[in-house]
Every structure is written in structure tokens, then in C-alpha cells.
Write a protein that holds these residues in place. Structure first.
Motif, mmCIF file in Angstrom:
data_model
loop_
_atom_site.group_PDB
_atom_site.id
_atom_site.type_symbol
_atom_site.label_atom_id
_atom_site.label_comp_id
_atom_site.label_asym_id
_atom_site.label_seq_id
_atom_site.Cartn_x
_atom_site.Cartn_y
_atom_site.Cartn_z
ATOM 1 N N ASN A 172 0.836 -1.192 0.000
ATOM 2 C CA ASN A 172 0.000 0.000 0.000
ATOM 3 C C ASN A 172 0.876 1.250 0.000
ATOM 4 O O ASN A 172 1.967 1.270 0.588
ATOM 5 N N LEU A 173 0.395 2.295 -0.646
ATOM 6 C CA LEU A 173 1.129 3.546 -0.805
ATOM 7 C C LEU A 173 0.669 4.562 0.234
ATOM 8 O O LEU A 173 -0.532 4.704 0.487
ATOM 9 N N TYR A 174 1.639 5.285 0.832
ATOM 10 C CA TYR A 174 1.324 6.328 1.812
ATOM 11 C C TYR A 174 1.906 7.651 1.327
ATOM 12 O O TYR A 174 3.086 7.724 0.948
ATOM 13 N N VAL A 175 1.078 8.699 1.360
ATOM 14 C CA VAL A 175 1.489 10.029 0.916
ATOM 15 C C VAL A 175 0.920 11.057 1.895
ATOM 16 O O VAL A 175 -0.270 11.006 2.221
ATOM 17 N N GLY A 211 -2.379 15.539 7.270
ATOM 18 C CA GLY A 211 -2.383 14.127 7.623
ATOM 19 C C GLY A 211 -1.674 13.276 6.595
ATOM 20 O O GLY A 211 -1.120 13.769 5.614
ATOM 21 N N VAL A 212 -1.706 11.963 6.830
ATOM 22 C CA VAL A 212 -1.135 10.976 5.908
ATOM 23 C C VAL A 212 -2.267 10.138 5.352
ATOM 24 O O VAL A 212 -3.111 9.638 6.108
ATOM 25 N N TRP A 213 -2.284 9.978 4.023
ATOM 26 C CA TRP A 213 -3.313 9.198 3.343
ATOM 27 C C TRP A 213 -2.734 7.871 2.857
ATOM 28 O O TRP A 213 -1.572 7.792 2.451
ATOM 29 N N LYS A 214 -3.578 6.842 2.889
ATOM 30 C CA LYS A 214 -3.205 5.497 2.446
ATOM 31 C C LYS A 214 -3.925 5.197 1.133
ATOM 32 O O LYS A 214 -5.131 5.414 1.012
ATOM 33 N N GLY A 227 -7.898 7.442 -1.882
ATOM 34 C CA GLY A 227 -7.258 6.954 -0.670
ATOM 35 C C GLY A 227 -8.123 7.176 0.545
ATOM 36 O O GLY A 227 -9.251 7.672 0.462
ATOM 37 N N GLU A 228 -7.579 6.829 1.699
ATOM 38 C CA GLU A 228 -8.277 7.046 2.971
ATOM 39 C C GLU A 228 -7.350 7.794 3.922
ATOM 40 O O GLU A 228 -6.127 7.593 3.918
#
Length: 584
Positions: A172-175, A211-214, A227-228
């Protein structure tokens, strides 16, 4: 009772010693030789460094492939692209093959991502995450450039728009999506804050920022809605990495700015220089780390209420329910990369620990700037196992850094090579260091770290003394006093700005030209791309309407008649007339 003969014991000990010796020699012999003086760096005993490349352009993040090829994201396009690939074809550790690539728009100056994952090279502009499939043995990827994620917000360029990327065990990618403001001020009227102003409550920025999105694995053409929101209350992130030991993403957050400037009756200039903390955060799903309502005080070791929400530096209030960081670092050090070390070249104490590149402060005036080094945080079993340490210092070329551009180099990106070497990039000219361990791993211990303990006392790392280190000791002319308070945190005390981010004030028509334009710029602020002395900048200058006509007159006269400028004075009446035009 079995007895072991003395010859057997001696033979066993000798074999062990020879095993350690020959394995150590074999490891050292397979590595290139460090440069004399380690390329200017101070390192723990047993470590050495060499300069891989002297200058490739303003380097940001980087990644090293399994064959040793190095890929660097640049702040701006150089030559034929915004990325550069490096290869050592001779085995001496020096890059002798240099290729620029990446034909895409790099708006602004905050692009930074570069990472290799699952056979793909990922890199980021300010708004877009791209990737190319890497082919074995091929330096420049000739595969189609795919768009992974686009930031489609209409807010325009803002301070905290960087797009580093990380991946978890499942791919999974986190940005991160950083906050457009300092502490959730009204973006239309005061994005940087006005003295004494309140923050918006609830903060509307937290819906799509802070925040950080997944994002799902291997999906292309995404926007934020694909994303979430994984974790919130995180103001601005450039440094982010995945820790494979506990399967968590970690970040080091840039803390908020301007405590004294915005709340001079509550916070001293010294408190504003050292606070609030740059927070080292273990990002847990559903967590709230407090921005903009709270900040972490690394001296008190607790979260306190931000002044925009009624705080006074002591009050905890609603922050009692917020999630704490792993630890806090002194303010404004600018954590710009994070790397969990998984290699075997370094001594065992570094295994699975965290390296952090501190790019260095720009806004500690009236105190010297601080940071500009690489820190290390030891970890055991997925938990921080001690205080932070100085691992590599000397990038700046000097210890006392009054203005950001006094630093010869600024550590920016971190990457681990296939043999366990640590690479560090510089954002000033694009110098890259490769740090090696050339000592004996089995004997590395406290004695080898002692000289680095002393590094915590040097001027660019220690906390400044509230009085002795105050560069504004004594009386100042009013114009210079206003400049040092409101302007020097960005444009620096010498007026040279911060390369790539903040324009300088020397011999530019923006300063010495139209008085009207200059007064409007101070009163109304400025956002968007501008050219200053041949270099492009795309940042936000807050409006300073809160300054009196006298203060604006004094500070603009000071700027126009200093920093190698020789222009006419700005009168109080000039300012009053322009202010009236703006109001009407």
C-alpha cells in the motif's frame, strides 16, 4: 567431568580471532577508500566517507538500486530533466556516468520524492507522483512514465505541498498532504497568521490536509479521493519511511513557526527559536497528533495547547487526548529525510535504527541557525531504545551559522546502498556523500561514540543561550529591529534569502524599483511564481498589514538602503497613501 586441554582452548580463541580479522578485512577490502578528512564530515570512530559526486544540481531525495545505481530528485530541472541517474563504472565509489531524465512539469521548488519499490522508480513533483519500470542493468528507464497520484486541489502552491512516498509490507502507498497554513489561519486573509489572531476551530484544513493518506497497491491515475485518511494532526512532512520491524510508517514532522512573532507577550524570541518540537511520529491508523490545536514541547516533554487556541505554553487542555510522538527534536531543524537502516555493513547497534537528515533552520533569528546534520535514533524490537545521537556533522563547513546561506551544504536525502553504505545528498549544489564503516564491528562501542557526544555542544546543534547567543544584543535602529523580527526569519539577516525557497533582497528591482509595488507586497503579501535575479521562486509571503505606517516606512527604507542597495527612502505618507488605496 570432561576437561578441555589448553591447546584446544588456544586453538579455539585463535580461530575466532582470525575469523573476525579476516571477515573484517574482507569487508573493508570490498569497499572503496574514504576521502581524506572524510569529505569534511565528522563521524563516529571507525566510519569514513567519500564524495560520490561534487555537484549535480540542487539535490532532494534519492534512491539506490540493487546494482548501486543512484537516482536523485532535483529541486529544478537541470539539463534534460528533473531527475538524475548516477553510475560508478570503475569501482572507486565515484560516479562517472551521469544522465539527466524525466520530462515532466516541476512547478514550485518543493518537489522531493524518490524511491525504488517492487522494481519501479517512484518520484514526485509538488503535485504528482510518477513511476517508471526499471529494467535490469539499464541506467535510464525507457519504459512509459505512469501517473500514480495527482493532487487536484485548487488551492494552488502552498508551503507544505511535498509528496514523499512510502510503502508498507502489503504494498500500500502512503502520501502526506501537508497543511496550507502555519496553524490553521484564514487562508484568504492571513495564511501565515496575524499577531494575536485565532485559529479556525474546527480546522477546515483537516478535511483534506494535515495528515497521511493510504492508497491501494499498484493503482494508477489516483487522486486523493481514491485513498483514505490514515492519521491526522500532522502539519508538514518531508521525512517519511517504512519500518519493516513493526510494519509501521514513521514520519518526522516540521513543527509550526513564529511563536514570538505572532504572540510576543507570551513567547520570548528564545522560546520561538527552540520551540516547538520537530516530532518523530510512529503513524498509527486513526491517530491524531494534534496539529493545529497542539504542539509538542521537547523541553517539557509534553503536548501543550497552541496559542491560536488559547494556549500559553503551559496549558494542556484538549491536547491531553492527542497522540504523542516517539520523541521530539529542537525546533526548526527541518527534518527532510528518514531512513530505517536494514543493512549489515554498520555495527549491530545501527541495525533497524533510524537516521534523520536535518536540513537546517531558516527562522531562528535573532539566534544562530541550527541543524544541518544527520542524527541517529537507536531502535530495539521496533521501539526507540535511547536518545538521539549526532551521527554525521560538518556539512555546513562551519559551526556558527547566522544566515542559512552561510552553510556550504545542507543534508537533504538519505538512501541505503546494497552493501549497507549510507548515502547523503545535499540541496545546495547536489553533492553526495557515501558513508562507510571501515573499522571492526565486534569492537565498536561506547569509546567510538564519545567524540560524537561532544558534537551536541557545537553551535549548530546545541540550544542557544538566551542572552549570550542573542545576535540582537543592544539597541538597534527601528528599521533593522522590524526587519530582524518580521523579515529575517525568511530573507535572513544578511538579506540573501534561502537558496531555492526564499528570494534575496540584494540589487533586485523588487526592492529598489517601484515603491508602490513594494509597499503593496508588504501590506498584501504575495503568492505565486516570481523571478528574482534570474531564479524562480514559488512560495507564500504573508500579508503584514498589522505593521504600522511608521514600521513599514522604517523597514522598507532599511532594506532599500542596505544589502548593497542604494534607493530612496520610503516615507510614512507613502505607506499611508497605498494603505488607503488598498482599503478602498
Amino acid at each position: 567431568m570432561n576437561r578441555i586441554s589448553l591447546p584446544s582452548i588456544c586453538s579455539f580463541v585463535l580461530s575466532a580471532v582470525l575469523f573476525i580479522f579476516f571477515n573484517s578485512c574482507e569487508s573493508r577490502d570490498s569497499l572503496p577508500h574514504p576521502d581524506p578528512e572524510n569529505g569534511g564530515l565528522s563521524l563516529p570512530e571507525g566510519f569514513g566517507a567519500l564524495i560520490v559526486i561534487d555537484s549535480i544540481g540542487k539535490g532532494r531525495h534519492m534512491a539506490v538500486n540493487e546494482n548501486g545505481d543512484i537516482y536523485v530528485k532535483l529541486r529544478y530541472a537541470e539539463g534534460m530533466g528533473s531527475n538524475v541517474a548516477l553510475r560508478d563504472t570503475t569501482g572507486d565509489g565515484k560516479a562517472d556516468l551521469i544522465r539527466y531524465f524525466g520530462d515532466y512539469e516541476d512547478e514550485g521548488s518543493l518537489a522531493n520524492g524518490m524511491r525504488i519499490h517492487d522494481g519501479y522508480l517512484y518520484y514526485s513533483s509538488a503535485r504528482v507522483v510518477y513511476r517508471n519500470k526499471l529494467n535490469q542493468g539499464q541506467l535510464i528507464p525507457d519504459t512509459p512514465m505512469e501517473v500514480v497520484l495527482t493532487d487536484d486541489h485548487e488551492h494552488g502552491i502552498h508551503w507544505h505541498i511535498t509528496k514523499p512516498v512510502s510503502f508498507d509490507r502489503e504494498g500500500n502507498l502512503y502520501v502526506p498532504f501537508g497543511s496550507p497554513s502555519n496553524a490553521c489561519q484564514d487562508l484568504e486573509n492571513k495564511p501565515g497568521g496575524i499577531p494575536g489572531s485565532q485559529g479556525l476551530d474546527p480546522c477546515p484544513e483537516l478535511i483534506e490536509h494535515g495528515g497521511v493518506w493510504k492508497f491501494p497497491k499498484d493503482k494508477m491515475g489516483m487522486t486523493q479521493k481514491d485513498g483514505e485518511l490514515f492519521a491526522t494532526g500532522i502539519r508538514s512532512v518531508v521525512a517519511m519511511d517504512y519500518n519493516p520491524v513493526d510494519n509501521h510508517i514513521y514520519v518526522v514532522m516540521h513543527g509550526r513557526d513564529n511563536l514570538h512573532l505572532l504572540y510576543p507577550e507570551t513567547f520570548s524570541p528564545w522560546e520561538s527559536a527552540v520551540l516547538p518540537s520537530e516530532e518523530f511520529i510512529k503513524v498509527s491508523q486513526g491517530a491524531d497528533y494534534g496539529w493545529p490545536y497542539c504542539y509538542y514541547d521537547q523541553i517539557k516533554k509534553k503536548k501543550v495547547l497552541a496559542p491560536e487556541y488559547g494556549g500559553d505554553g503551559e496549558m494542556v487542555g484538549r491536547c491531553a487526548g492527542m497522540d504523542d510522538p516517539v520523541m521530539g527534536f529542537p525546533g526548526h531543524w527541518a527534518p527532510n529525510d528518514l531512513l530505517f537502516y536494514t543493512g549489515d555493513q554498520f555495527p549491530d547497534r545501527y541495525k533497524n535504527g533510524a537516521f534523520i537528515a536535518f536540513h537546517g533552520s531558516t527562522n531562528r533569528s535573532p539566534y544562530p541557525q541550527s541543524g544541518y546534520f544527520v542524527a541517529f535514533v537507536p531502535f530495539q524490537n521496533g521501539q526507540a531504545a535511547g536518545d538521539w545521537e549526532v551521527f554525521a556533522n560538518g556539512f555546513a563547513g562551519k559551526e556558527l551559522i547566522v544566515n542559512t546561506n552561510d552553510a556550504a551544504f545542507r543534508p537533504m536525502g538519505l538512501a541505503q546502498g546494497p552493501d549497507g553504505s549510507l548515502y547523503v545528498s545535499d540541496s545546495r549544489v547536489g553533492k553526495i556523500w557515501r558513508i562507510l564503516f571501515t573499522g571492526v564491528k565486534a569492537s565498536f562501542g561506547k569509546a567510538e561514540l564519545e567524540k560524537m557526544d561532544a558534537q551536541k555542544l557545537v553551535a549548530n546543534i546545541r540550544n542557544p543561550h538566551p542572552e549570550e547567543d542573542n545576535l540582537d544584543k543592544g539597541q538597534l535602529p527601528e528599521g533593522k529591529k522590524v526587519y530582524n523580527t518580521y523579515c529575517s526569519p525568511c530573507h535572513q539577516r544578511d538579506g540573501n534569502g534561502a537558496t531555492g525557497r526564499i528570494p534575496g533582497l540584494r540589487q533586485t528591482d523588487w526592492v529598489t524599483g517601484s515603491k508602490k509595488r513594494l509597499i503593496q507586497l508588504v501590506l498584501e503579501g504575495l503568492e505565486g511564481e516570481i523571478e528574482v535575479n534570474g531564479e524562480w521562486y514559488d512560495n507564500v509571503m504573508p500579508a503584514h498589514q498589522f505593521l504600522s505606517d511608521d514600521q513599514v516606512s522604517e523597514v522598507l527604507t532599511f532594506i532599500r538602503q542596505n544589502f548593497d542597495n542604494n534607493a530612496s527612502a520610503v516615507s510614512k505618507e507613502d505607506v499611508a497613501n497605498i494603505r488607503a488605496e488598498i482599503s478602498n
